[in-house]
Design a protein around this motif. Structure first.
Motif, PDB file in Angstrom:
ATOM      1  N   GLY A  24      -9.785   1.244  -1.123  1.00 56.61           N
ATOM      2  CA  GLY A  24      -9.429   2.562  -1.624  1.00 56.61           C
ATOM      3  C   GLY A  24      -8.205   3.148  -0.965  1.00 56.61           C
ATOM      4  O   GLY A  24      -7.546   2.517  -0.132  1.00 56.61           O
ATOM      5  N   GLY A  25      -7.881   4.390  -1.347  1.00 53.87           N
ATOM      6  CA  GLY A  25      -6.710   5.066  -0.823  1.00 53.87           C
ATOM      7  C   GLY A  25      -5.778   5.471  -1.949  1.00 53.87           C
ATOM      8  O   GLY A  25      -5.994   5.137  -3.115  1.00 53.87           O
ATOM      9  N   SER A  26      -4.712   6.183  -1.578  1.00 47.69           N
ATOM     10  CA  SER A  26      -3.729   6.630  -2.577  1.00 47.69           C
ATOM     11  C   SER A  26      -2.443   5.810  -2.497  1.00 47.69           C
ATOM     12  O   SER A  26      -1.939   5.329  -3.506  1.00 47.69           O
ATOM     13  CB  SER A  26      -3.409   8.121  -2.383  1.00 47.69           C
ATOM     14  N   VAL A  27      -1.909   5.651  -1.284  1.00 43.87           N
ATOM     15  CA  VAL A  27      -0.688   4.869  -1.070  1.00 43.87           C
ATOM     16  C   VAL A  27      -1.000   3.796  -0.036  1.00 43.87           C
ATOM     17  O   VAL A  27      -1.396   4.102   1.089  1.00 43.87           O
ATOM     18  CB  VAL A  27       0.477   5.754  -0.585  1.00 43.87           C
ATOM     19  N   VAL A  28      -0.836   2.525  -0.418  1.00 48.37           N
ATOM     20  CA  VAL A  28      -1.163   1.404   0.455  1.00 48.37           C
ATOM     21  C   VAL A  28       0.092   0.554   0.656  1.00 48.37           C
ATOM     22  O   VAL A  28       0.742   0.153  -0.321  1.00 48.37           O
ATOM     23  CB  VAL A  28      -2.296   0.532  -0.129  1.00 48.37           C
ATOM     24  N   TYR A  64      -0.865  -9.487   9.846  1.00 50.48           N
ATOM     25  CA  TYR A  64      -0.399  -8.357   9.060  1.00 50.48           C
ATOM     26  C   TYR A  64      -1.433  -7.249   9.123  1.00 50.48           C
ATOM     27  O   TYR A  64      -2.580  -7.449   9.533  1.00 50.48           O
ATOM     28  CB  TYR A  64      -0.127  -8.773   7.606  1.00 50.48           C
ATOM     29  N   LYS A  65      -1.006  -6.061   8.704  1.00 51.26           N
ATOM     30  CA  LYS A  65      -1.900  -4.905   8.723  1.00 51.26           C
ATOM     31  C   LYS A  65      -1.480  -3.959   7.604  1.00 51.26           C
ATOM     32  O   LYS A  65      -0.314  -3.948   7.181  1.00 51.26           O
ATOM     33  CB  LYS A  65      -1.843  -4.192  10.081  1.00 51.26           C
ATOM     34  N   PHE A  66      -2.440  -3.178   7.141  1.00 51.55           N
ATOM     35  CA  PHE A  66      -2.186  -2.255   6.046  1.00 51.55           C
ATOM     36  C   PHE A  66      -1.945  -0.850   6.596  1.00 51.55           C
ATOM     37  O   PHE A  66      -2.491  -0.471   7.643  1.00 51.55           O
ATOM     38  CB  PHE A  66      -3.374  -2.229   5.083  1.00 51.55           C
ATOM     39  N   ILE A  67      -1.119  -0.090   5.877  1.00 50.05           N
ATOM     40  CA  ILE A  67      -0.926   1.330   6.157  1.00 50.05           C
ATOM     41  C   ILE A  67      -1.447   2.074   4.932  1.00 50.05           C
ATOM     42  O   ILE A  67      -0.853   2.019   3.846  1.00 50.05           O
ATOM     43  CB  ILE A  67       0.555   1.674   6.418  1.00 50.05           C
ATOM     44  N   VAL A  68      -2.589   2.726   5.097  1.00 52.96           N
ATOM     45  CA  VAL A  68      -3.261   3.406   3.990  1.00 52.96           C
ATOM     46  C   VAL A  68      -3.132   4.906   4.193  1.00 52.96           C
ATOM     47  O   VAL A  68      -3.672   5.461   5.167  1.00 52.96           O
ATOM     48  CB  VAL A  68      -4.748   2.998   3.906  1.00 52.96           C
ATOM     49  N   ASP A  69      -2.373   5.541   3.308  1.00 49.37           N
ATOM     50  CA  ASP A  69      -2.127   6.992   3.405  1.00 49.37           C
ATOM     51  C   ASP A  69      -1.633   7.355   4.803  1.00 49.37           C
ATOM     52  O   ASP A  69      -2.062   8.353   5.400  1.00 49.37           O
ATOM     53  CB  ASP A  69      -3.392   7.773   3.046  1.00 49.37           C
ATOM     54  N   ALA A  75      -8.155  -4.981   6.873  1.00 49.15           N
ATOM     55  CA  ALA A  75      -9.148  -5.201   5.822  1.00 49.15           C
ATOM     56  C   ALA A  75     -10.347  -5.936   6.402  1.00 49.15           C
ATOM     57  O   ALA A  75     -10.220  -7.083   6.835  1.00 49.15           O
ATOM     58  CB  ALA A  75      -8.540  -5.999   4.673  1.00 49.15           C
ATOM     59  N   PRO A  76     -11.529  -5.305   6.423  1.00 48.37           N
ATOM     60  CA  PRO A  76     -12.700  -5.962   7.019  1.00 48.37           C
ATOM     61  C   PRO A  76     -13.231  -7.117   6.178  1.00 48.37           C
ATOM     62  O   PRO A  76     -14.035  -7.908   6.674  1.00 48.37           O
ATOM     63  CB  PRO A  76     -13.732  -4.819   7.103  1.00 48.37           C
TER      64      PRO A  76
END
Length: 203
Positions: A24-28, A64-69, A75-76
């Motif tokens: 989920g989230g708005s901007v990933v 790597y890693k995600f930037i969520v909002d 990511a688990p």
């Protein structure tokens, strides 16, 4: 006129990889070691809570890693590992695609090794003065270096093939007075991981 540069090594072919986020989230966005953590790539919404992007990498192992909002997250539901700073990053192994030619396997014969490639020379003093070689990055994918899955802490992810039949020391338990060694083997479609624990006082 000029001669051809036939001796130059070919660049490895890029392999397309799908990077997805399903939390989920708005901007990933995603950022990783594939370019030295220099740039961020925005993922495209592909569902109610799903985002994805296609990127191409040369074969290798990448973190790597995600930037969520605006917030860093991993990511688990994807392979992950601890880095040298103790942060949890997702990890991706990109393999070169090699099509199988089954017709040629019956006639395959490994070439014999030349005798001059082996020797019984003892180590010299300069051999001990050299820095040891750097550990291959894929060997950090051991199960002892994997963070627990939040919704199933007793479930282990499927091991990467590059970590099989290696012995690993979990240095994070040394502060607790424990020596921990683990190894993973595969038998057909099953994986067996053995972990040996011993008090450091008894070592």
């Amino acid at each position: 006129g000029g001669g051809g540069g036939g001796g130059e090594a070919l660049e490895p072919a890029l392999v397309p990889v799908a990077i997805t986020w399903t939390q989920g989230g708005s901007v990933v966005e995603v950022e990783g070691s594939f370019d030295g953590w220099q740039t961020r790539t925005q993922l495209h919404r592909s569902g109610n809570r799903e985002f994805s992007v296609i990127k191409s990498f040369p074969p290798g192992v990448y973190q790597y890693k995600f930037i969520v909002d605006g917030e860093w997250k991993y990511a688990p539901d994807q392979p992950a590992m601890y880095d040298e700073m103790g942060n949890v990053n997702n990890v991706l192994e990109v393999q070169e695609y090699v099509p199988e030619i089954l017709d040629n396997l019956d006639h395959f014969a490994a070439p014999s090794s030349p005798k001059e490639s082996y020797d019984d020379y003892l180590f010299h003093g300069e051999d001990f003065s050299k820095e040891p070689p750097a550990i291959p990055p894929q060997l950090k994918l051991t199960l002892l270096n994997m963070p627990p899955i939040p919704y199933a802490p007793n479930l282990l992810p499927r091991p990467q093939h590059v970590v099989l039949n290696h012995a690993y020391v979990d240095q994070s338990k040394a502060r607790q007075g424990l020596s921990v060694i683990g190894t993973t083997h595969r038998y057909r479609a099953k994986y067996v991981t053995i972990v040996l624990m011993k008090s450091s006082k008894d070592c």
